[in-house]
Design a protein around this motif. Sequence first.
Motif, PDB file in Angstrom:
ATOM      1  N   TYR A  43       0.831  -1.202   0.000  1.00  0.00           N
ATOM      2  CA  TYR A  43       0.000   0.000   0.000  1.00  0.00           C
ATOM      3  C   TYR A  43       0.868   1.256   0.000  1.00  0.00           C
ATOM      4  CZ  TYR A  43      -4.677  -2.006   0.704  1.00  0.00           C
ATOM      5  OH  TYR A  43      -5.875  -2.639   0.531  1.00  0.00           O
ATOM      6  N   ILE A  44       1.892   1.250   0.846  1.00  0.00           N
ATOM      7  CA  ILE A  44       2.770   2.421   0.954  1.00  0.00           C
ATOM      8  C   ILE A  44       3.482   2.690  -0.373  1.00  0.00           C
ATOM      9  CG2 ILE A  44       4.879   3.291   2.048  1.00  0.00           C
ATOM     10  CD1 ILE A  44       3.962   1.810   4.609  1.00  0.00           C
ATOM     11  N   ILE A  47       0.753   3.877  -3.132  1.00  0.00           N
ATOM     12  CA  ILE A  47       0.224   5.235  -2.990  1.00  0.00           C
ATOM     13  C   ILE A  47       1.328   6.278  -3.112  1.00  0.00           C
ATOM     14  CG2 ILE A  47       0.433   5.299  -0.469  1.00  0.00           C
ATOM     15  CD1 ILE A  47      -2.288   6.888  -2.716  1.00  0.00           C
ATOM     16  N   SER A  48       2.545   5.951  -2.668  1.00  0.00           N
ATOM     17  CA  SER A  48       3.655   6.911  -2.781  1.00  0.00           C
ATOM     18  C   SER A  48       4.003   7.159  -4.246  1.00  0.00           C
ATOM     19  CB  SER A  48       4.873   6.407  -2.015  1.00  0.00           C
ATOM     20  OG  SER A  48       4.590   6.283  -0.640  1.00  0.00           O
ATOM     21  N   CYS A  76       8.080   5.571  -4.878  1.00  0.00           N
ATOM     22  CA  CYS A  76       7.703   4.241  -4.415  1.00  0.00           C
ATOM     23  C   CYS A  76       8.862   3.574  -3.677  1.00  0.00           C
ATOM     24  CB  CYS A  76       7.266   3.386  -5.604  1.00  0.00           C
ATOM     25  SG  CYS A  76       7.132   1.615  -5.241  1.00  0.00           S
ATOM     26  N   THR A 110      -1.987   0.130   5.266  1.00  0.00           N
ATOM     27  CA  THR A 110      -3.332   0.106   4.675  1.00  0.00           C
ATOM     28  C   THR A 110      -4.051   1.432   4.932  1.00  0.00           C
ATOM     29  OG1 THR A 110      -3.453  -2.283   5.020  1.00  0.00           O
ATOM     30  CG2 THR A 110      -5.523  -1.128   4.596  1.00  0.00           C
ATOM     31  N   GLY A 113      -2.392   4.270   2.881  1.00  0.00           N
ATOM     32  CA  GLY A 113      -2.772   4.232   1.477  1.00  0.00           C
ATOM     33  C   GLY A 113      -4.192   4.698   1.245  1.00  0.00           C
ATOM     34  N   ASN A 114      -5.120   4.216   2.069  1.00  0.00           N
ATOM     35  CA  ASN A 114      -6.522   4.578   1.888  1.00  0.00           C
ATOM     36  C   ASN A 114      -6.765   6.062   2.154  1.00  0.00           C
ATOM     37  OD1 ASN A 114      -7.251   1.971   1.186  1.00  0.00           O
ATOM     38  ND2 ASN A 114      -7.789   1.388   3.274  1.00  0.00           N
ATOM     39  N   GLY A 117      -4.893   8.006  -0.712  1.00  0.00           N
ATOM     40  CA  GLY A 117      -5.518   7.659  -1.989  1.00  0.00           C
ATOM     41  C   GLY A 117      -6.859   8.342  -2.173  1.00  0.00           C
ATOM     42  N   GLY A 222       3.143  -3.136  -5.193  1.00  0.00           N
ATOM     43  CA  GLY A 222       2.028  -2.206  -5.030  1.00  0.00           C
ATOM     44  C   GLY A 222       1.951  -1.200  -6.159  1.00  0.00           C
ATOM     45  N   TRP A 234      -7.023   4.755  -8.021  1.00  0.00           N
ATOM     46  CA  TRP A 234      -6.932   4.270  -6.654  1.00  0.00           C
ATOM     47  C   TRP A 234      -8.308   3.830  -6.182  1.00  0.00           C
ATOM     48  CZ3 TRP A 234      -3.144   2.984  -3.396  1.00  0.00           C
ATOM     49  CH2 TRP A 234      -3.510   2.689  -2.074  1.00  0.00           C
TER      50      TRP A 234
END
Length: 326
Positions: A43-44, A47-48, A76, A110, A113-114, A117, A222, A234
């Motif tokens: 996730y990290i 999203i990064s 990333c 998690t 990311g959420n 995102g 990811g 996303w």
Amino acid sequence: MNVIVMFIQQAIVQAITMLFGATGEIITEKSGNLNLGVPGIMYIGGISGLMGAFFYEKGSPSPSVAVGVFVSLLCCLAASALAGLLFTFLTVTLRANQNVVGLALTTFGTGFGNFFGGSISKLAGGVGQITVKTTASGFQARIPGLSNIPVIGTVLFGYGFLSYTAILLAIVCTYILKRTRVGLQLTAVGEDPATADAAGINVGRYKYAATVLGSMMAGLGGLYFIMEYLGGTWGNNGFGDRGWLAVALVILALWTPTHAIWGSILFGALYILYIYIPGLSRAAQELFRMAPYVVTIIVLVATSKRNRPEDQPPKSLGLSYFREDR
């Protein structure tokens, strides 16, 4: 025939995220560290990379595909490396429990990311909208000419560069583990860190390096999922259980990255098999999605009974090493 070709191609597409995660976790576990934070690191990393590409495209009047891909990869890898560094600092330097730290990292990743995102999707005009079209096109670019060959082109050449990077990484990592001094010393650290330390091997350095590099590979899984599979979009909790499947794949692969190549394709096929079987109820679909875990349990039981040393996990896996206890 078209259905079979599509099934194989989609199985490979599903496999790449798991292959990145499994290869990274194998390298990590070879040092004796058990990082259950792989799902969170995915996730990290995802999203990064998405945020890096988004802010680059937003701030550039005519964004370049190559620059967008570079920025996305850099963000990333940097974020994933920091996550791996944090895990190692807490478990190796501060002696925290590896299982607790790994699960906490998954929960944090998690949520991280959420949160971001959802925020980026809103900045782009609404949750679920494409945010990085230009950069995503670079990740999704196929091999010119070869990808247009009927059947063979679809199965072998119909993927972006990260797919081939995942396979190449698995091959290179296996060679390093089996054929180089660094790989043999890393294996020694995972098997018996006290003996390795007595032989002059810097145990802490190997644990840090293996975990950080392994985390970077998991982060690429990811990024692949977000950029190539989803096309730069996303969706909260979109990874599903792919991160945990990557951890399970380590066992199926018997801690050998090249085995993870075919194992990930098998997992990918089992993961989507229910889609190609008409008339299944919701409950039956969930049973089919459990198949990768069932296969892993069978392999674990079989290898335990055979008790071949080369098929077993590192002896110090999950155990912290303190030099003063030697």
